[in-house]
Write a protein that holds these residues in place. Sequence first.
Motif, PDB file in Angstrom:
ATOM      1  N   TRP A 168      -9.882 -12.108  20.037  1.00 31.92           N
ATOM      2  CA  TRP A 168      -8.924 -11.827  21.118  1.00 31.92           C
ATOM      3  C   TRP A 168      -9.602 -11.888  22.481  1.00 31.92           C
ATOM      4  O   TRP A 168      -9.053 -12.461  23.434  1.00 31.92           O
ATOM      5  N   ILE A 169     -10.782 -11.307  22.580  1.00 29.37           N
ATOM      6  CA  ILE A 169     -11.505 -11.349  23.864  1.00 29.37           C
ATOM      7  C   ILE A 169     -11.826 -12.783  24.250  1.00 29.37           C
ATOM      8  O   ILE A 169     -11.650 -13.201  25.409  1.00 29.37           O
ATOM      9  N   ALA A 170     -12.294 -13.579  23.281  1.00 35.53           N
ATOM     10  CA  ALA A 170     -12.623 -14.979  23.559  1.00 35.53           C
ATOM     11  C   ALA A 170     -11.389 -15.756  23.997  1.00 35.53           C
ATOM     12  O   ALA A 170     -11.453 -16.565  24.936  1.00 35.53           O
ATOM     13  N   ALA A 171     -10.253 -15.520  23.332  1.00 33.35           N
ATOM     14  CA  ALA A 171      -9.024 -16.232  23.686  1.00 33.35           C
ATOM     15  C   ALA A 171      -8.551 -15.870  25.088  1.00 33.35           C
ATOM     16  O   ALA A 171      -8.160 -16.744  25.882  1.00 33.35           O
ATOM     17  N   LEU A 172      -8.587 -14.576  25.428  1.00 32.89           N
ATOM     18  CA  LEU A 172      -8.133 -14.143  26.759  1.00 32.89           C
ATOM     19  C   LEU A 172      -9.051 -14.662  27.862  1.00 32.89           C
ATOM     20  O   LEU A 172      -8.580 -15.151  28.900  1.00 32.89           O
ATOM     21  N   LEU A 173     -10.356 -14.557  27.659  1.00 30.11           N
ATOM     22  CA  LEU A 173     -11.296 -15.060  28.665  1.00 30.11           C
ATOM     23  C   LEU A 173     -11.155 -16.572  28.838  1.00 30.11           C
ATOM     24  O   LEU A 173     -11.283 -17.084  29.954  1.00 30.11           O
ATOM     25  N   SER A 174     -10.884 -17.262  27.754  1.00 28.11           N
ATOM     26  CA  SER A 174     -10.714 -18.712  27.850  1.00 28.11           C
ATOM     27  C   SER A 174      -9.461 -19.076  28.630  1.00 28.11           C
ATOM     28  O   SER A 174      -9.460 -20.051  29.388  1.00 28.11           O
TER      29      SER A 174
ATOM     30  N   ALA B 123     -10.152 -19.739  17.776  1.00 24.35           N
ATOM     31  CA  ALA B 123      -9.384 -18.796  18.586  1.00 24.35           C
ATOM     32  C   ALA B 123      -9.348 -19.242  20.050  1.00 24.35           C
ATOM     33  O   ALA B 123      -8.319 -19.128  20.722  1.00 24.35           O
ATOM     34  N   VAL B 124     -10.460 -19.777  20.527  1.00 23.98           N
ATOM     35  CA  VAL B 124     -10.528 -20.237  21.916  1.00 23.98           C
ATOM     36  C   VAL B 124      -9.595 -21.418  22.148  1.00 23.98           C
ATOM     37  O   VAL B 124      -9.020 -21.571  23.240  1.00 23.98           O
ATOM     38  N   THR B 125      -9.408 -22.260  21.146  1.00 24.08           N
ATOM     39  CA  THR B 125      -8.550 -23.428  21.344  1.00 24.08           C
ATOM     40  C   THR B 125      -7.097 -23.049  21.607  1.00 24.08           C
ATOM     41  O   THR B 125      -6.340 -23.860  22.171  1.00 24.08           O
TER      42      THR B 125
END
Length: 402
Positions: free
Chosen positions: A155-161, A340-342
């Motif tokens: 979730w953190i990676a997705a939001l930051l991305s 998740a980042v994608t």
Amino acid sequence: MHMMTTRVAARRGEREPLWTLFRVVFGLSALSWGGLALMAQLEHHYVEREERLSRLAFSDLIALAWMVPGPVGCNVAVQLGYTLRGRSGAWIAGIASVLPFFLVMTLFAIFYRTPLVHAAASETLINHFSVVLATLIGVTWYKQTRALVRGRLEWIAALLSCIALTYAHSPAAYVLMLGGAFAAGWLRSPAHPVQLEVSLDAGDGQLLVGLAALIVLFAIPLPQRYESTLLWPRLAGAGMTLFGGGFSALPVLKTLFVTPAIGVSNNDYTLAFSLSPLSPGPLLNVVPFIGYLINGWAGALIATIALFVPSGCLVVLAQRHLHQLKAHPRFEQGMRVLRAVTTAFLAVAVLRIVQRVPLQPAYCVTALFSLVCFARLKVPVYIVYGTVAIVCGVWLFYAHVV
């Protein structure tokens, strides 16, 4: 029961004729709207009907296809061909999976260049198609987020991305973000005694070096005079950064095509993605359309080769070492964070489309209609586009007469 087991085992050991492989994959690809549909049809034919692969073996092909960049459905077809007939089968199945949408999207581009289509494709119609496209991507983003983004790190990676992509407009930012996501997942995974040991021959090493060079060429900023000369190698590098489905390519490929040096307009680019769900094949079927706008038939062919061949080569290489990759927890954790980042690419694609469409009641109605069709009623994409086009055409005709 013993005779049935023997028959299935013998069937799985048979060599698939190359012509049969091409004919079957071509036919299934021509009737598959989206990569997921192609995978389902391939599984039905080769697992359930022909019993050439076990369900477990086919699920391994799907898992690996999601782990590498490129169109997932075509990646599965390439692996299937490699499993049945080796490298020649991989090439035959790959060509057969790409050829149907290559022909359809190139024909779209040919007619798009005619005066009649240009006159019909008014700005109002393009805006309505853009709203439908944004809704479709938004529904896809919601489904992928539920499936791929679960843990706190993801979730953190997705939001930051999402934040990074909102302000980043360079290919280098995309490459660094994906690489950082994989590294974060790798480092946060608990230490494990299993070591990642992959033995590569000279040809495999040269392939990986070549693919890495293409990624670097895509990432580094170039003077405007070199953008056109190196467009196709950079497109191949861009293909190595595309995870999570075709819609994630919208902001990535835009940095290559919608530039003064290349000359593809923002309207043409958005319309290409709007037309992509109307054609069979994965959503990356936009590439031949854009390639034709740039350089005719030669551009359509070279663009298709540049985007699809590198990922096909990589997935065959990975398939040969699948058992080693699957046994390494850190590798799998890195891929989970990367996937998740994608999802951020999808969210930003919706944002970019919405920003350019005027905030008017008619477009809001189209958005609501599309949302109900896609999320609740599961209406096919081409019916939604056709309905919007007919209503828009009638409204424009009535407004013109009045």
